[in-house]
Design an enzyme around this catalytic site. Structure first.
Site, PDB file in Angstrom:
ATOM      1  N   ALA A   1       3.102   6.003  -2.753  1.00 32.10           N
ATOM      2  CA  ALA A   1       4.289   6.788  -3.091  1.00 32.10           C
ATOM      3  C   ALA A   1       4.482   6.890  -4.599  1.00 32.10           C
ATOM      4  O   ALA A   1       4.813   7.959  -5.122  1.00 32.10           O
ATOM      5  CB  ALA A   1       5.527   6.172  -2.441  1.00 32.10           C
TER       6      ALA A   1
ATOM      7  N   GLY B   1       0.812  -1.217   0.000  1.00 36.46           N
ATOM      8  CA  GLY B   1       0.000   0.000   0.000  1.00 36.46           C
ATOM      9  C   GLY B   1       0.841   1.260   0.000  1.00 36.46           C
ATOM     10  O   GLY B   1       0.549   2.223  -0.714  1.00 36.46           O
ATOM     11  N   CYS B   2       1.904   1.255   0.789  1.00 36.09           N
ATOM     12  CA  CYS B   2       2.773   2.436   0.883  1.00 36.09           C
ATOM     13  C   CYS B   2       3.527   2.666  -0.422  1.00 36.09           C
ATOM     14  O   CYS B   2       3.725   3.804  -0.845  1.00 36.09           O
ATOM     15  CB  CYS B   2       3.733   2.282   2.053  1.00 36.09           C
ATOM     16  SG  CYS B   2       2.877   2.188   3.638  1.00 36.09           S
ATOM     17  N   THR B   3       3.921   1.591  -1.081  1.00 36.79           N
ATOM     18  CA  THR B   3       4.608   1.708  -2.364  1.00 36.79           C
ATOM     19  C   THR B   3       3.660   2.257  -3.422  1.00 36.79           C
ATOM     20  O   THR B   3       4.023   3.168  -4.179  1.00 36.79           O
ATOM     21  CB  THR B   3       5.166   0.336  -2.801  1.00 36.79           C
ATOM     22  OG1 THR B   3       6.103  -0.098  -1.811  1.00 36.79           O
ATOM     23  CG2 THR B   3       5.840   0.418  -4.154  1.00 36.79           C
TER      24      THR B   3
END
Length: 181
Positions: free
Chosen positions: A75, A70-72
């Site tokens: 970003a 999710g963070c990738t």
């Protein structure tokens, strides 16, 4: 054995209910509030403070962990939409409790051209009420704060869909800027 299992279940339930109570009673930032000041280091060890961005909109996004799905995705969407955000006088800043070295690897791996700041103690995330502190584990919540050129909070995103979050911010920036004229 059964007593031991029941004991651990009871402890986990108490911890969960206690955390829910604690989380629900914490004050939150509101639209129009002054954005809490910060001073954190980027991947190269350079200090960044909110005051450095005076006169610009700041997309201050907190995220749980570098190099997770999710963070990738979030970003990379910010990376891909960065030119549009910058045309709207906005700077993107990502913050998590990961280290500078972890941020550097993450930024290099995904070619992230915006600022990532290491909040290893969780103080800034806590100031923005974006910190989950689970006894031994601190992790930033996936919250985003849109801060105006005068360092006022103008939009808060507590429910973030990583697949369209950057587009949502672009639309909100356009709406905010068209209302300011």
């Amino acid at each position: 054995m059964l007593i031991k299992v029941l004991f651990y279940v009871a402890i986990m339930l108490l911890a969960f209910l206690g955390y829910r109570h604690y989380a629900s009673t914490q004050p939150s930032l509101a639209i129009g509030d002054d954005a809490p000041a910060f001073n954190l280091k980027d991947i190269k060890g350079k200090d960044h403070s909110l005051a450095d961005y005076k006169g610009k909109y700041v997309v201050l996004y907190f995220y749980p962990k570098n190099d997770t799905p999710g963070c990738t995705k979030e970003a990379c969407h910010f990376r891909d939409d960065l030119a549009k955000l910058e045309q709207l006088n906005a700077k993107v800043i990502g913050i998590s409790v990961d280290s500078q070295a972890s941020h550097q690897k993450f930024a290099e791996k995904y070619h992230l051209p915006f600022t990532l700041l290491a909040d290893t103690e969780g103080n800034v995330a806590n100031a923005y009420h974006a910190l989950s502190n689970l006894i031994f584990i601190k992790i930033a919540k996936r919250y985003t704060f849109l801060i105006d050129p005068n360092a006022k909070v103008v939009k808060i995103y507590h429910s973030v869909d990583v697949s369209n979050h950057s587009e949502q911010i672009i639309e909100d920036l356009k709406r905010l800027q068209s209302n300011a004229i």
